[in-house]
Scaffold this motif. Structure first.
Motif, PDB file in Angstrom:
ATOM      1  N   ASP A 187       0.835  -1.189   0.000  1.00 24.18           N
ATOM      2  CA  ASP A 187       0.000   0.000   0.000  1.00 24.18           C
ATOM      3  C   ASP A 187       0.880   1.252   0.000  1.00 24.18           C
ATOM      4  OD1 ASP A 187      -1.762   2.061   0.450  1.00 24.18           O
ATOM      5  OD2 ASP A 187      -2.775   1.119   2.148  1.00 24.18           O
ATOM      6  N   PRO A 188       0.814   2.095  -1.047  1.00 23.27           N
ATOM      7  CA  PRO A 188       1.680   3.273  -1.087  1.00 23.27           C
ATOM      8  C   PRO A 188       1.424   4.249   0.053  1.00 23.27           C
ATOM      9  CG  PRO A 188       0.046   3.347  -2.845  1.00 23.27           C
ATOM     10  CD  PRO A 188      -0.020   1.978  -2.250  1.00 23.27           C
ATOM     11  N   ASP A 189       0.223   4.229   0.623  1.00 26.01           N
ATOM     12  CA  ASP A 189      -0.082   5.145   1.719  1.00 26.01           C
ATOM     13  C   ASP A 189       0.579   4.731   3.020  1.00 26.01           C
ATOM     14  OD1 ASP A 189      -1.662   6.516  -0.061  1.00 26.01           O
ATOM     15  OD2 ASP A 189      -3.503   5.502   0.539  1.00 26.01           O
ATOM     16  N   LYS A 190       1.059   3.499   3.072  1.00 27.44           N
ATOM     17  CA  LYS A 190       1.716   3.016   4.283  1.00 27.44           C
ATOM     18  C   LYS A 190       3.226   2.868   4.113  1.00 27.44           C
ATOM     19  CE  LYS A 190      -2.361   0.516   5.970  1.00 27.44           C
ATOM     20  NZ  LYS A 190      -2.933  -0.796   6.351  1.00 27.44           N
ATOM     21  N   ARG A 191       3.724   3.165   2.928  1.00 26.20           N
ATOM     22  CA  ARG A 191       5.162   3.089   2.717  1.00 26.20           C
ATOM     23  C   ARG A 191       5.827   4.252   3.450  1.00 26.20           C
ATOM     24  NH1 ARG A 191       5.287   2.199  -3.862  1.00 26.20           N
ATOM     25  NH2 ARG A 191       3.803   0.444  -3.934  1.00 26.20           N
ATOM     26  N   PRO A 192       6.835   3.995   4.229  1.00 25.32           N
ATOM     27  CA  PRO A 192       7.416   5.071   5.041  1.00 25.32           C
ATOM     28  C   PRO A 192       8.165   6.096   4.199  1.00 25.32           C
ATOM     29  CG  PRO A 192       8.728   3.082   5.220  1.00 25.32           C
ATOM     30  CD  PRO A 192       7.492   2.698   4.462  1.00 25.32           C
ATOM     31  N   PRO A 193       7.938   7.383   4.441  1.00 22.17           N
ATOM     32  CA  PRO A 193       8.805   8.390   3.831  1.00 22.17           C
ATOM     33  C   PRO A 193      10.232   8.185   4.330  1.00 22.17           C
ATOM     34  CG  PRO A 193       6.856   9.384   4.829  1.00 22.17           C
ATOM     35  CD  PRO A 193       6.921   7.977   5.315  1.00 22.17           C
ATOM     36  N   TYR A 194      11.199   8.710   3.593  1.00 20.49           N
ATOM     37  CA  TYR A 194      12.578   8.501   4.021  1.00 20.49           C
ATOM     38  C   TYR A 194      13.433   9.712   3.678  1.00 20.49           C
ATOM     39  CZ  TYR A 194      13.932   7.464  -0.842  1.00 20.49           C
ATOM     40  OH  TYR A 194      14.174   7.542  -2.189  1.00 20.49           O
TER      41      TYR A 194
END
Length: 834
Positions: free
Chosen positions: A466-473
């Protein structure tokens, strides 16, 4: 200098056969000779050589290629306190704080806090960072600012009568009143997309305390003051600039500004640089406030849905609006068309909220609503809310607004706005116009890599699901990077276009993680990670063949044996783990090639048989770049065979780099490709960087986009056409070509021998050339011509996006040895057929 306008003329030719003397002159032009022996095959031409390179540098992915219209979706950027609603930023990491403290900025340094008790805007050292006040222009009047330096640098300036501003050292028209970093000089200069010093004088001030610069303009006359004392006066005698905006500029300096004042038309006003303390809004967002809403804003670092931050909006008044808005990358606006349908989603939660949340597409000033939707019954815990907005008009500078009209608190996170239907490339989260342009270039190979992969937080497992749950980095080019677009989205694009992909991974991935990665990408549905891929919507394995381990490794370490040893160790661990899962994989190693270093033999012997390709990066800016590339490839091949006569290791030219996107770079690329064709059996692909570049966005000197794009347009630069010409005229066999003169030439032919193509780069003056076509009898008189020419600094601009492009034509060339005239500064492809 202002860009000169050049026109592409039709190619001229001489339809005669005459003396071959090198000294002979025809039509006043010198003569050269090209001899083609069509039956003498030199080598085969690999179809994959027509590549390109994309990475998220200059926001070419997150800001363009990726069809996410919101920039700053997860609110990870802190509140900088700058009034970006009025002041437009042209690079620089500007921060500001109202009240008693100001943060000394620095993306790559430790921030510190110091007391000053005043409104101030600090900015990190940048080549040429500018803030331009957008709401209005001024004519005659007095303009002033207080400034002080907080670190090393060159100068800082007040700008007046500014027009045509963009990103770049001298990319604006206007006057500059500057103070040198040492406090010893005040200058008055003029910019017309260049710089001319009009006057300067010596002063003696402490640059680390507040100094007040002031200029008074009356027509062409100017008077400059420092701390209330007149420094000098003068007159612009040549085409004075009589009207424009006001701005601030730093030239390679860390510094602060405050108290910007304007007195014009008998009115004195202070221009607000900073936001109020209660307006803590994430960097890429702006506040919405109207009526008696009495809003406040804060960044919540405790309960974000994803990442570290979420944005909180508090409506504590009785009427009006309170909210936030986003205008996309660099606040250039979200382009909308009449009856265009957008899809979106965001995560919300509320506290004591009695009314709905409105999501809308609006005009930049918020006075017009183009589409809106109300979201009711917002829960007290995070929940996904989807929306659809169909716009009722066309506006290239719209914004997305999220606001309240009643009391309560609202938290917002992970805001996504995308196109639908034909606005997306084959149903993927990719802008259709950019995707189609890449396909139109004729690419056969695409590399997804670059310095972005060197960030320690660049991890494959954070890019799936899910792209909405992928952590920013924390990215290399952008500290606040999204994982909404990652390796899997890249592979989907390549799959949809039949372009061969290669991506790079970070060398600090673990062996287990890359083993799982290969299973996810290439494993069957019955495997653990293949099943997860299927669950994520892609049952069919991607069939990945090429993977690069690292990027430009040891480039910044110097010629360090220890650094090369560490890379070799990492490569062996990761390649072995991936090979264990899929023995068909081909690996590219990224150890930086240093000619003459004994470490090259060490790396070769350690990775021979383990790495299939050595990544070589070459120059592309010089119009004869291929001469050096040819030398490098010849030497690499010689050394590889010297170190192991049976080696199968080859080269991948995975970046052609420079800082140009003009005709000179197009000739440099064509010259490089002539070298690549000569060594094609030794080369996997040639991938010039960068495939893409946002308009007026270049904050790192890699000003080399082949395709430029704005929020609603995409157009090609000359290097794009150089690549497209060659891909479209691909033939599989290189034949012997002999040149008597200063032309850069290769020739190719079809398997059946019925088609012959000649690639000619002319970096000198126009030249008449005798073409001797041996063993290509019974050819048609009519030939096809593809021509790219102009002045070396020619580029395509937004206003004239196709001024310099390939001109296609046909003509008759009679006789066995015809003469053809190659224009100056040109790349020409001639196609002959039997």
């Amino acid at each position: 200098m202002k860009p000169l306008i050049f026109f592409i003329s039709a190619v001229t030719s001489l339809l005669c056969s005459c003396s071959t003397s090198k000294q002979h002159m025809a039509n006043g032009l010198p003569r050269t000779r090209i001899t083609i022996n069509a039956n003498q095959i030199e080598n085969k031409i690999n179809r994959l050589i027509y590549g390109s390179n994309i990475e998220d540098v200059n926001h070419e992915i997150y800001g363009g290629f990726y069809d996410q219209r919101i920039f700053g979706e997860s609110f990870e950027e802190p509140a900088m306190g700058v009034n970006f609603e009025d002041w437009r930023r042209y690079t620089g990491y500007w921060t500001g704080k109202d009240g008693t403290v100001a943060i000394i900025p620095g993306r790559n340094t430790t921030s510190e806090v110091r007391m000053n008790g005043l409104h101030a805007i600090p900015v990190e050292p940048d080549h040429s960072a500018k803030l331009i006040y957008d709401p209005k222009e001024f004519g005659d009047g007095s303009f002033e600012v207080e400034m002080r330096f907080s670190g090393k640098g060159e100068s800082g300036a007040l700008l007046v009568h500014v027009t045509d501003a963009s990103v770049g050292n001298d990319a604006f028209n206007g006057y500059e009143i500057s103070l040198s970093r040492d406090g010893k000089k005040v200058s008055f200069g003029k910019h017309v997309q260049n710089f001319k010093l009009l006057k300067e004088t010596a002063v003696n001030v402490d640059p680390e305390v507040w100094n007040r610069l002031k200029v008074t303009l009356r027509g062409p006359e100017f008077m400059v003051y420092i701390n209330g004392v007149q420094a000098f006066s003068g007159k612009d005698e040549h085409l004075p600039l009589l009207k424009g905006k006001i701005g601030l500029r730093t030239w390679q300096s860390a510094m602060e500004f405050r108290n910007v004042k304007v007195q014009a038309n008998n009115i004195q006003e202070s221009l607000n640089l900073v936001k109020a303390p209660e307006e803590q809004i994430s960097y890429n967002w702006d506040g919405i406030r109207s009526g008696q809403s009495n809003p406040s804003f804060s960044i919540d670092q405790r309960t974000a849905y994803n990442g570290k931050n979420s944005q909180m909006i508090n409506f504590s008044g009785i009427s009006g609006k309170a909210g936030i808005s986003n205008s996309g990358l660099n606040r250039w606006g979200i382009a909308v068309r009449e009856n265009q349908l957008f899809q979106g989603r965001m995560y919300l939660k509320a506290e004591n909220l009695i009314g709905p949340v409105t999501i809308a597409l609006e005009s930049a000033d918020g006075s017009k609503t183009y589409a809106s939707q109300r979201l009711n019954e917002i829960t007290t815990s995070w929940k996904k809310y989807t929306f659809a907005l169909k716009t009722n008009t066309t506006d290239p500078h719209a914004k997305l607004a999220i606001y309240l009209t009643s009391k309560g608190k609202l938290w917002v996170d992970q805001v996504v706005l995308m196109g639908t239907g034909d606005d997306q490339f084959k149903g993927l989260p990719i802008r259709a116009d950019i995707g189609k342009a890449l396909v139109n270039q004729g690419l056969t190979f695409l590399r997804y890599a670059g310095t972005m992969v060197n960030s320690p937080e660049y991890k494959f497992k954070n890019m799936i699901g899910d792209p909405d749950k992928r952590p920013p980095y924390r990215g290399h080019w952008n500290w606040y990077t999204t994982n909404g677009f990652g390796i899997e989205e890249f592979l989907k694009f390549c799959e949809a276009t039949s372009i061969t992909p290669c991506f790079a991974i970070n060398i600090y991935e673990t062996p287990q993680d890359v083993y799982d990665m290969v299973e996810y990408l290439n494993g069957g549905e019955e495997t653990t990670w293949g099943a997860l891929r299927t669950k994520n919507g892609h049952p069919k394995p991607y069939g990945v063949k090429y993977i690069e381990i690292g990027n430009e490794e040891v480039i910044f370490n110097g010629d360090s044996k220890e650094a090369y040893e560490e890379y070799v160790m990492k490569f062996k661990l990761l390649s072995a783990a991936m090979k264990q899962k899929d023995s068909t994989l081909k690996f590219v190693h990224a150890a930086w090639w240093r000619p003459g270093s004994p470490n090259m033999e060490y790396v070769f012997r350690e990775l021979n048989g383990k790495a299939d390709f050595w990544d070589l990066h070459v120059d592309g800016d010089h119009p004869k770049a291929g001469l050096e590339t040819d030398k490098q490839l010849t030497e690499m091949k010689r050394l590889f065979k010297q170190w192991d006569s049976k080696t199968q290791m080859k080269v991948a030219v995975f970046e052609e780099n420079g800082s140009r996107h003009d005709l000179q770079r197009a000739l440099g690329h064509a010259s490089n490709m002539n070298a690549i064709r000569k060594h094609s059996e030794f080369i996997l692909s040639s991938c010039p960087a960068n495939a893409l570049q946002p308009y007026q966005q270049n904050d790192n000197d890699w000003d080399q986009g082949q395709l430029f794009f704005s929020n609603d347009r995409v157009w090609a630069m000359p290097p794009f056409y150089s690549q497209k010409m060659q891909s479209n005229q691909h033939l599989p066999l290189r034949v012997q070509s002999i040149v008597d003169g200063d032309l850069d030439v290769t020739a190719t032919r079809s398997e059946d021998g019925n088609t012959l193509v000649v690639h000619v780069v002319n970096t000198g003056p126009a030249v008449n050339t005798l073409l001797e076509l041996n063993n290509f009898d019974n050819r048609k008189e009519k030939i096809e011509i593809a021509l790219l020419k102009g002045e070396l600094n020619s580029v395509n601009r937004l206003q004239h996006p196709e001024q310099y492009k390939t001109i296609y034509s046909q003509m008759k060339l009679r006789g066995k040895s015809p003469i053809y005239s190659f224009p100056s500064n040109s790349f020409t492809i001639l196609k002959f057929e039997k």
